[in-house]
Scaffold this motif. Structure first.
Motif, mmCIF file in Angstrom:
data_model
loop_
_atom_site.group_PDB
_atom_site.id
_atom_site.type_symbol
_atom_site.label_atom_id
_atom_site.label_comp_id
_atom_site.label_asym_id
_atom_site.label_seq_id
_atom_site.Cartn_x
_atom_site.Cartn_y
_atom_site.Cartn_z
ATOM 1 N N LEU A 60 2.799 -2.998 3.409
ATOM 2 C CA LEU A 60 2.318 -3.812 2.295
ATOM 3 C C LEU A 60 1.322 -3.031 1.447
ATOM 4 C CD1 LEU A 60 1.901 -6.440 0.713
ATOM 5 C CD2 LEU A 60 0.278 -7.158 2.490
ATOM 6 N N TRP A 61 0.375 -2.370 2.089
ATOM 7 C CA TRP A 61 -0.639 -1.601 1.355
ATOM 8 C C TRP A 61 0.022 -0.531 0.491
ATOM 9 C CZ3 TRP A 61 -2.358 3.473 1.130
ATOM 10 C CH2 TRP A 61 -3.609 3.675 0.543
ATOM 11 N N GLU A 64 2.012 -2.180 -2.466
ATOM 12 C CA GLU A 64 1.113 -2.694 -3.502
ATOM 13 C C GLU A 64 0.616 -1.583 -4.420
ATOM 14 O OE1 GLU A 64 -0.920 -6.687 -1.574
ATOM 15 O OE2 GLU A 64 -1.810 -4.730 -1.099
ATOM 16 N N ARG A 89 2.638 -12.992 0.673
ATOM 17 C CA ARG A 89 1.432 -12.358 0.143
ATOM 18 C C ARG A 89 1.668 -11.737 -1.236
ATOM 19 N NH1 ARG A 89 -2.866 -9.107 2.332
ATOM 20 N NH2 ARG A 89 -3.829 -8.027 0.577
ATOM 21 N N SER A 90 2.789 -11.040 -1.398
ATOM 22 C CA SER A 90 3.037 -10.323 -2.652
ATOM 23 C C SER A 90 4.535 -10.170 -2.874
ATOM 24 C CB SER A 90 2.368 -8.945 -2.627
ATOM 25 O OG SER A 90 2.684 -8.218 -3.795
ATOM 26 N N GLU A 92 6.082 -9.234 -5.411
ATOM 27 C CA GLU A 92 6.363 -7.986 -6.123
ATOM 28 C C GLU A 92 6.408 -6.809 -5.156
ATOM 29 O OE1 GLU A 92 4.538 -5.219 -9.748
ATOM 30 O OE2 GLU A 92 3.638 -7.162 -9.271
ATOM 31 N N ALA A 93 5.441 -6.742 -4.243
ATOM 32 C CA ALA A 93 5.436 -5.667 -3.252
ATOM 33 C C ALA A 93 6.632 -5.785 -2.320
ATOM 34 C CB ALA A 93 4.137 -5.693 -2.454
#
Length: 216
Positions: A60-61, A64, A89-90, A92-93
């Motif tokens: 994820l990190w 992002e 959480r995201s 897009e990611a």
């Protein structure tokens, strides 16, 4: 079949990890590995391979920050949990991550495919570990980097709870020795001290950090 391969299959195999992940709603902290953040922050994003991706914090990190990530793990339970968490959480990611189930003691990554390969706390016996690191080195694209983080053997002397198998702990030469001479620049090879609190007891711990760049 060697004793080392049997150990990797039986103790660190899919059944072991699936059961461990099922035992708790969350195993890890949910934060990205601090050494990944320190070493990779600021690098131009490209194609990344996250080996042993667990619950997905590192993938994820990276995603992002614009990396296209392939996240592999032996545990289908971990992968399902990670994919769901990242999607929530995201979104897009999440579109930049491919989740893949694989046993790294048997899997062969594509050669020259990744600009960054991260493998964190992958504690295999020496024979499968050497095979894995050799294959990962071949999978790094020219100009790309390999980042390995592991529990350093010094941890066996500090009292911090660790598996009572010294052969699972290693120093930097376990990584650098498989890198062909003249093709790699070792940027970091050190044991970094930190602290870890378990059951209200704080221990000094040492993490091996090896970062190397392939020429090209």
């Amino acid at each position: 079949m060697t004793d080392e391969h049997e150990f990797a299959q039986e103790t660190l195999g899919a059944d072991f990890w699936n059961e461990r992940y099922r035992s708790q709603d969350r195993i890890w902290s949910g934060r990205p590995n601090r050494h990944l953040v320190a070493e990779v922050e600021g690098l131009a994003p490209g194609r990344a391979l996250d080996v042993g991706s667990g619950e997905g914090a590192d993938a994820l990190w990276l995603a992002e920050r614009g990396w296209e990530v392939t996240a592999i793990d032996i545990s289908t339970v971990a992968l399902e949990r990670a994919e769901l968490h990242v999607a929530e959480r995201s979104p897009e990611a999440a579109e930049r991550i491919v989740w893949k189930q694989a046993d790294v003691t048997e899997w062969t990554p594509p050669r020259g495919a990744y600009d960054l390969i991260g493998v964190h706390f992958m504690h295999l016996a020496p024979e499968p570990r050497k095979r894995l690191f050799s294959l990962l080195a071949e999978a790094v694209a020219p100009g790309g980097e390999l980042l390995v983080v592991a529990h350093h053997p010094r941890d066996l002397e500090t009292g911090v709870p660790r598996p009572p198998r010294p052969e699972l702990f290693y120093e930097g030469d376990a990584v650098t020795s498989v890198l062909p001479a003249g093709e790699w620049e070792v940027l970091v090879d050190e044991a970094r001290a930190g602290s870890q609190t378990l059951d209200d007891t704080t221990y000094t711990v040492h993490d091996l950090v090896v970062r190397a760049r392939r020429s090209g």
